[in-house]
Write an enzyme that holds these catalytic residues in place. Structure first.
Site, PDB file in Angstrom:
ATOM      1  CB  SER A   1       3.690   2.338   0.965  1.00 40.11           C
ATOM      2  OG  SER A   1       4.662   1.447   0.452  1.00 40.11           O
TER       3      SER A   1
ATOM      4  CE  LYS B   1       5.753  -0.871   3.797  1.00 36.03           C
ATOM      5  NZ  LYS B   1       4.720   0.003   3.181  1.00 36.03           N
TER       6      LYS B   1
END
Length: 266
Positions: A69, A138
Site C-alpha cells: 500500500s 499511511k
C-alpha cells in the site's frame, strides 16, 4: 601498686597493641567485591533491556511493511524506524507526514493484527527490538478542519479548494485519479470538514490501499458525524524516520512539499 609494678605492659597510644585494631589503615576504603563473569553478563543484559524499553517508549520504534500500500517508497518487508518526539508537547501530524498508527478497528486482517508469534519474537517486540503487529503505515492527507474532494480534471485531490500534485511519491497503477476508492474513480467524492482530533490518511499506492478513502462507503451520504474514514490523532505512534532494512534500501526520509500551498481551513 602501679601497673608497672605488676608487670603489665603499658597500653600503646597508636593502637598497635590492641587486638581490635584493623590491619587496614582507617583512612583507606575497604576493597570492593568484584562481580563474577556471569553476574556482569546479567547486569549488562538488564541494562540493555532497560535502555531498549526507554528508547521504544520515548524515542524510536521499529516496524515492518506488510503490504504494497505504500509503494514505491516502502515495499513489502521493508524495516522502518519511527520517531516519536515530533508529536510531543501538543505537536500533531501534518499533511504529507508518513505515520504509523494503531489499527482503528477492522482496517487489518486478523493475521496482521496478531503481530509476532513465538516466545522470543514476542519478548523482543515488547522491548522494541522486533516489529509489532496491529499497526498501519499511511500518509496524512487531511487534518482537522480540512475538506477533501476527488478530483479535479487532472485527477488530483483537492484540499480546501486547492489541487495537490502528488506525482513525486504516489502512484496510480492504472487508476484514473489519486483518490480511486471507493468507486475506482467512477464517481467523485467529498469528505469533511474533518473532525477535531482526527486525520484522513491514504497509502501512496492509491489503487491498492485500504485507507481512509476505502472506508467512505461505510458512511451514509447525509451522516456528517460518521468517523469510519478517520484515524484518531491519539492512536498515532510516530512519524517515519528512516528505512533501515534491507541495507541497500537504507534511507533517511524527508518531508514533501506537495501540500505547501494548501490553505488552512476556513
Amino acid at each position: 601498686m602501679t601497673s608497672e609494678d605488676r608487670g603489665t605492659p603499658p597500653v600503646d597510644d597508636d593502637g598497635a597493641g590492641d587486638p581490635r585494631s584493623s590491619s587496614v589503615p582507617a583512612d583507606q576504603p575497604t576493597p570492593k567485591r568484584k562481580l563474577s563473569g556471569w553476574q556482569e553478563t546479567i547486569l549488562l543484559l538488564v541494562v540493555a533491556v532497560a535502555l531498549a524499553v526507554v528508547v521504544k517508549s520515548f524515542f524510536v520504534q521499529s516496524f515492518y511493511i506488510p503490504s504494497e500500500s505504500m509503494e514505491p517508497g516502502l515495499v513489502i518487508n521493508d524495516r522502518i524506524l519511527v520517531q516519536k518526539p515530533s508529536y510531543w508537547f501538543g505537536g500533531e501530524p501534518q499533511r504529507g507526514d508518513v505515520i504509523v498508527f494503531e489499527d482503528p478497528g477492522g482496517w487489518l486482517d486478523p493475521i496482521s493484527s496478531a503481530g509476532p508469534t513465538g516466545t522470543i519474537p514476542k519478548a523482543l517486540a515488547a522491548v522494541g527490538l522486533y516489529p509489532t503487529g496491529g499497526h498501519l503505515v499511511k500518509r496524512v492527507v487531511g487534518v482537522a478542519g480540512d475538506t477533501i474532494e476527488c478530483c479535479d480534471e487532472q485527477g488530483r485531490l483537492m484540499i480546501n479548494g486547492v489541487a495537490v500534485d502528488e506525482s513525486d511519491y504516489a502512484v496510480l497503477d492504472g487508476a484514473a485519479c489519486y483518490g480511486p476508492m471507493p468507486s475506482q474513480c467512477g464517481e467523485d467524492w467529498k469528505v469533511g470538514p474533518i473532525p477535531e482530533g482526527k486525520l484522513f490518511v491514504m497509502g501512496d499506492n492509491r489503487r491498492h490501499s485500504g485507507d481512509s478513502s476505502a472506508k467512505l462507503d461505510q458512511c451514509e451520504p447525509d451522516d456528517a458525524g460518521c468517523d469510519a474514514p478517520y484515524v484518531d490523532v491519539d492512536s498515532v505512534v510516530g512519524r517515519l524516520l528512516a528505512r533501515v532494512w534491507p541495507a541497500k534500501r537504507f534511507d533517511l526520509t524527508s518531508g514533501v512539499d506537495a501540500f505547501d500551498d494548501v490553505p488552512d481551513p476556513s
